[in-house]
Design an enzyme around this catalytic site. Structure first.
Site, PDB file in Angstrom:
ATOM      1  N   LYS A   1      49.658  18.050  22.729  1.00  0.00           N
ATOM      2  CA  LYS A   1      48.973  16.760  22.669  1.00  0.00           C
ATOM      3  C   LYS A   1      48.108  16.708  21.408  1.00  0.00           C
ATOM      4  O   LYS A   1      48.653  16.589  20.324  1.00  0.00           O
ATOM      5  CB  LYS A   1      48.240  16.545  23.981  1.00  0.00           C
ATOM      6  CG  LYS A   1      49.298  16.283  25.067  1.00  0.00           C
ATOM      7  CD  LYS A   1      48.880  16.388  26.475  1.00  0.00           C
ATOM      8  CE  LYS A   1      50.130  16.141  27.331  1.00  0.00           C
ATOM      9  NZ  LYS A   1      50.025  16.657  28.672  1.00  0.00           N
TER      10      LYS A   1
ATOM     11  N   HIS B   1      44.411  16.925  28.182  1.00  0.00           N
ATOM     12  CA  HIS B   1      44.092  15.726  27.391  1.00  0.00           C
ATOM     13  C   HIS B   1      42.707  15.764  26.753  1.00  0.00           C
ATOM     14  O   HIS B   1      42.347  14.862  26.008  1.00  0.00           O
ATOM     15  CB  HIS B   1      44.227  14.464  28.246  1.00  0.00           C
ATOM     16  CG  HIS B   1      45.662  14.178  28.583  1.00  0.00           C
ATOM     17  ND1 HIS B   1      46.503  13.496  27.732  1.00  0.00           N
ATOM     18  CD2 HIS B   1      46.400  14.543  29.649  1.00  0.00           C
ATOM     19  CE1 HIS B   1      47.712  13.422  28.280  1.00  0.00           C
ATOM     20  NE2 HIS B   1      47.672  14.053  29.437  1.00  0.00           N
TER      21      HIS B   1
ATOM     22  N   SER C   1      45.090  12.304  33.245  1.00  0.00           N
ATOM     23  CA  SER C   1      46.004  11.889  32.185  1.00  0.00           C
ATOM     24  C   SER C   1      46.391  10.419  32.225  1.00  0.00           C
ATOM     25  O   SER C   1      46.712   9.847  31.197  1.00  0.00           O
ATOM     26  CB  SER C   1      47.256  12.759  32.222  1.00  0.00           C
ATOM     27  OG  SER C   1      47.807  12.796  33.523  1.00  0.00           O
TER      28      SER C   1
HETATM   29  C1  LIG Z   1      51.044  16.950  29.656  1.00  0.00           C
HETATM   30  C2  LIG Z   1      50.331  17.717  30.719  1.00  0.00           C
HETATM   31  C3  LIG Z   1      50.781  18.963  31.138  1.00  0.00           C
HETATM   32  C4  LIG Z   1      52.085  19.522  30.665  1.00  0.00           C
HETATM   33  O1  LIG Z   1      51.986  20.031  29.393  1.00  0.00           O
HETATM   34  P1  LIG Z   1      53.304  20.119  28.486  1.00  0.00           P
HETATM   35  O2  LIG Z   1      52.923  21.058  27.417  1.00  0.00           O
HETATM   36  O3  LIG Z   1      53.573  18.732  28.022  1.00  0.00           O
HETATM   37  O4  LIG Z   1      54.385  20.651  29.373  1.00  0.00           O
HETATM   38  C5  LIG Z   1      50.016  19.662  32.042  1.00  0.00           C
HETATM   39  N1  LIG Z   1      48.885  19.151  32.542  1.00  0.00           N
HETATM   40  C6  LIG Z   1      48.435  17.942  32.196  1.00  0.00           C
HETATM   41  C7  LIG Z   1      47.180  17.414  32.796  1.00  0.00           C
HETATM   42  C8  LIG Z   1      49.157  17.177  31.284  1.00  0.00           C
HETATM   43  O5  LIG Z   1      48.734  15.960  30.953  1.00  0.00           O
END
Ligand SMILES: *Cc1c(COP(=O)(O)O)cnc(C)c1O
Length: 385
Positions: free
Chosen positions: A236, A207, A179
């Site tokens: 995302k 991502h 990320s």
């Molecule tokens: C953003 C993210 C999460 C968390 O997800 P949310 O729905 O924002 O709580 C988990 N794993 C990775 C790799 C992330 O980038």
């Protein structure tokens, strides 16, 4: 009480002195390529709303309140509604898995899934740059944790050789697209090591989902790797909120029984699941948007590298502009914002010490001239900034 409050103040002071105190900026109005901060329009270059779906009319229409707003209870009590079940079927199908379970967010999904699948006496093997939610899931599970150097398959193999035999179950855990660096995990090699060392493989596609792979189905699908557990998030590229785990019926069933963040948490609103379904149908048809997003990223990467910024080569939509110093990172972020370009600085503990950076992410809905504006803003930063 007075003593407790003084101790809290001391902790805040420590953060401030280390250049690590965070104060979020409030965004007025919806998310998009251009957002409002303090009544002023600025270009947003640090959102994970990669395809621009966060304010898409189809999501808004789908997320109406026809089924009410609240889910009333946890999934295992009365919180399982048609919307959740339809979303689970569609998301499982999207990543070609037999079953899926929906969570309120990715943090809860990772925490609960890992904690449900391994326990004391088991071993997890975790990439050094894995997301915090994966790290916390490993810790909560009480399995022994073996951290391998970032993407280093020799290191992973040697840890497996040393520790696998003593453990009952073993699970390898990784982000698919890291990320904060925007680099992909060596998924085929990981799957090979999982197979040869009798370990499960959990891949977090947070991502990559919506951005890479056939119809946006992720990097595992692109690499033709079938992980034992795939985690996808809906906050995302999917533009909403929520997350899911996709796996075999048995794995999903065990998680539904054992994951504390699933069992002991109110089910997400049905409107969230409806919005996820609408997003899924847009994501499947978004190949032009995916191409635009990656074209924007390539243009930014070239532009900033030509200006002398340290931006690693890569193919993803995530561009780390490596700065190093915490204060300088935040100063540059502030200078860019003055010029109408919002790029958040990322500091430890989100990234390792000494690797603070500006994390730049375009959106498919940026116009090419907005990409050029971002590059121009970087060009105007002075060496003394
Ligand atoms: C953003 C993210 C999460 C968390 O997800 P949310 O729905 O924002 O709580 C988990 N794993 C990775 C790799 C992330 O980038």
């Amino acid at each position: 009480m007075a003593r407790f409050r003084e101790q809290i103040r001391a902790s805040l002071r420590e953060l401030e002195e280390a250049g690590l105190l965070r104060r979020p900026l409030g965004i007025e109005g919806p998310q998009g390529p251009e957002i409002q901060i303090d009544g002023r329009a600025v270009l947003c270059f640090c959102s994970n709303n990669y395809l621009g779906l966060a304010d898409h009319p189809d999501l808004l229409a789908a997320a109406d309140q026809r089924e009410g707003y609240g889910a009333g209870a946890s999934r295992l009590i009365t919180g399982t509604m048609s919307a959740h079940q339809e979303a689970e079927r569609a998301l499982a199908d999207f990543v070609s898995a037999p079953a899926a379970a929906l969570f309120s967010n990715g943090y809860a999904a990772n925490l609960g899934t890992i904690q449900a699948l391994v326990r004391e006496g088991d071993a997890v093997f975790s990439d050094a740059l894995n997301h915090a939610s994966l790290i916390d899931g490993c810790r909560l599970s009480r399995a022994s944790i073996h951290v391998y150097r970032h993407r280093d398959m020799e290191d992973l193999e040697s840890l497996l050789l040393t520790h696998r035999a003593r453990a009952d179950r073993a699970l390898i855990v990784t982000d698919s697209l890291f990320s904060m660096d925007g680099v992909a995990a060596p998924l085929r090699d990981l799957a090979g090591l999982a197979r040869s060392h009798d370990a499960g493989l959990l891949v977090d596609e947070a991502h990559a989902l919506g951005v890479f792979g056939p119809d946006g189905s992720g990097l595992c699908a692109a690499a033709k790797v079938v992980p034992d557990v795939l985690i996808g998030t809906l906050g995302k590229a999917f533009g909403g909120a929520g997350a899911f785990l996709a796996a075999t019926e048995e794995i999903v069933s065990l998680v539904q029984n054992r994951a504390r963040s699933y069992v002991y948490s109110t089910a997400p609103p049905p409107s969230m699941a409806r919005a996820a379904l609408a997003a899924l149908s847009l994501v499947r048809r978004a190949s032009d948007a995916r191409a635009t997003l990656l074209r924007h990223a390539a243009r930014l990467r070239t532009g900033l590298r030509d200006l002398g910024y340290e931006v690693p080569l890569g193919e993803s939509q995530i561009l780390p502009v490596m700065i190093g110093d915490n204060d300088r990172t935040m100063r540059l972020s502030a200078r860019l914002l003055e010029q109408g370009v919002f790029v958040q600085g990322i500091r430890p503990p989100t990234v390792p010490r000494g690797t603070a950076r500006l994390r730049l992410t375009p959106m498919a809905t940026h116009r090419p001239d907005q990409i050029d504006q971002a590059i121009a803003a970087f060009a105007r930063l002075a060496p003394s900034d």
